[in-house]
Design a protein around this motif. Structure first.
Motif, short mmCIF file in Angstrom:
data_model
loop_
_atom_site.label_atom_id
_atom_site.label_comp_id
_atom_site.label_asym_id
_atom_site.label_seq_id
_atom_site.Cartn_x
_atom_site.Cartn_y
_atom_site.Cartn_z
N LEU A 1 85.25 17.40 -13.27
CA LEU A 1 85.11 18.46 -14.27
C LEU A 1 86.48 19.01 -14.67
O LEU A 1 86.74 19.23 -15.85
N ALA A 2 87.35 19.24 -13.68
CA ALA A 2 88.68 19.75 -13.98
C ALA A 2 89.43 18.78 -14.89
O ALA A 2 90.12 19.19 -15.84
N ALA A 3 89.30 17.48 -14.64
CA ALA A 3 89.97 16.48 -15.47
C ALA A 3 89.40 16.46 -16.88
O ALA A 3 90.14 16.34 -17.87
N ARG A 4 88.09 16.57 -16.99
CA ARG A 4 87.46 16.60 -18.32
C ARG A 4 87.94 17.81 -19.11
O ARG A 4 88.24 17.71 -20.31
N LEU A 5 88.01 18.97 -18.46
CA LEU A 5 88.49 20.17 -19.14
C LEU A 5 89.96 20.05 -19.51
O LEU A 5 90.38 20.50 -20.59
N ALA A 6 90.75 19.47 -18.62
CA ALA A 6 92.17 19.29 -18.91
C ALA A 6 92.37 18.42 -20.14
O ALA A 6 93.20 18.72 -21.01
N ARG A 7 91.61 17.33 -20.23
CA ARG A 7 91.71 16.47 -21.41
C ARG A 7 91.28 17.22 -22.67
O ARG A 7 91.92 17.14 -23.72
#
Length: 296
Positions: free
Chosen positions: A23-29
């Motif tokens: 989730l953190a990676a998806r939000l970062a992207r």
């Protein structure tokens, strides 16, 4: 509106940390943000031993086990970085664990972490969530541990398309709303809900809050309901408090409207020997079924 430019993911020893990283990676992207990971666990205690030999063996075991834990966390972070195509630097704790977590959180715009599982140890310090919520100036995005949580192809839970904002006329609620603006801006649907006290005959409408969001380019619907009255049986339960029915009604409404993100203020204050959270906050932290963003 403040943009999200730095996200911090708290990685525990639990496999559920994979959801946090995804989730953190998806939000970062999605927000063009940098992402860092922190191995947010309690150091092992070797204890006291009668002989120096036993103490030496225990110390060696602790060092080896710590290295294995950190290596496993690094492998999780590396896998998330490879899957998302973004760089995720990994950090370990130094010094007192929660104080170091707060230090890292202080230079992040959003902290993503897992809800604590009551029966699965994850290595995190005792009362870490309460201490982070009360002590951090950064919004916390909790990922539920529920096995039924809908996951996307990359392993991230659905989050931020259908948002429910729990509103009350309080500092914490206003802070949570402002912290959530970057997430609300990309949502398909935003709904505000307020639970008015049972005796309040003319509840204050949410027009001003809706107008505030409109000035930020966010359209929102709104509803005001009276706080549900508990039954006599509920009142007799040792675990019941006046806030429990509100928390349950909030989660029920979230389920009925297919909400995938709940935004709310986190209520609590530190005491000399303990941390005390408000009833709604405590109940949501224990029973959440969707990702929850909390600000104190």
């Amino acid at each position: 509106m403040s943009d999200i430019r730095q996200i911090l993911a708290l990685v525990s020893d639990s496999p559920r940390a994979d959801r946090v990283l995804a989730l953190a990676a998806r939000l970062a992207r999605g927000h063009g943000a940098a992402l860092a990971a922190l191995h947010a666990v309690e150091p092992l205690r070797s204890g006291a031993f009668i002989s120096a030999e036993a103490a030496s063996v225990a110390a060696s075991w602790a060092v080896e086990t710590e290295a294995q834990r950190y290596a496993a966390a690094c492998a999780r972070v590396a896998a998330a970085a490879a899957a998302s195509g973004i760089e995720i630097p990994m950090h370990g704790l130094h010094g007192e664990p929660v104080a170091d977590m707060l230090r890292h959180a202080g230079t992040a715009d959003l902290v993503v972490l897992s809800q604590r599982h009551p029966h699965e140890p994850d290595g995190a310090p005792r009362h870490v969530i309460e201490r982070l919520l009360v002590g951090s100036s950064t919004p916390l995005l909790f990922v539920p541990h529920a096995d039924t949580l809908p996951l996307q192809a990359d392993g991230a839970p659905r989050c931020g398309q259908r948002v429910l904002v729990a509103w009350s006329p309080s500092r914490e609620s206003a802070r949570a709303l402002r912290d959530a603006l970057p997430l609300l801006a990309g949502a398909e649907r935003v709904e505000l809900i307020r639970f008015a006290p049972a005796g309040e005959t003319a509840p204050e409408p949410l027009d001003a809050v809706v107008a505030y969001l409109q000035r930020h380019g966010i359209a929102a619907s709104h509803v005001v309901r009276h706080a549900p009255a508990p039954s006599l049986g509920e009142r007799l339960l040792a675990t019941w408090t006046v806030d429990v029915p509100i928390a349950e009604a909030l989660l029920s409404h979230a389920a009925d409207t297919d909400t995938d993100l709940l935004v709310m203020g986190g209520y609590g204050h530190p005491r000399a020997w303990e941390l005390t959270l408000g009833g709604v906050t405590r109940t949501i932290l224990q029973t959440m079924t969707v990702p929850v963003l909390m600000s104190h």
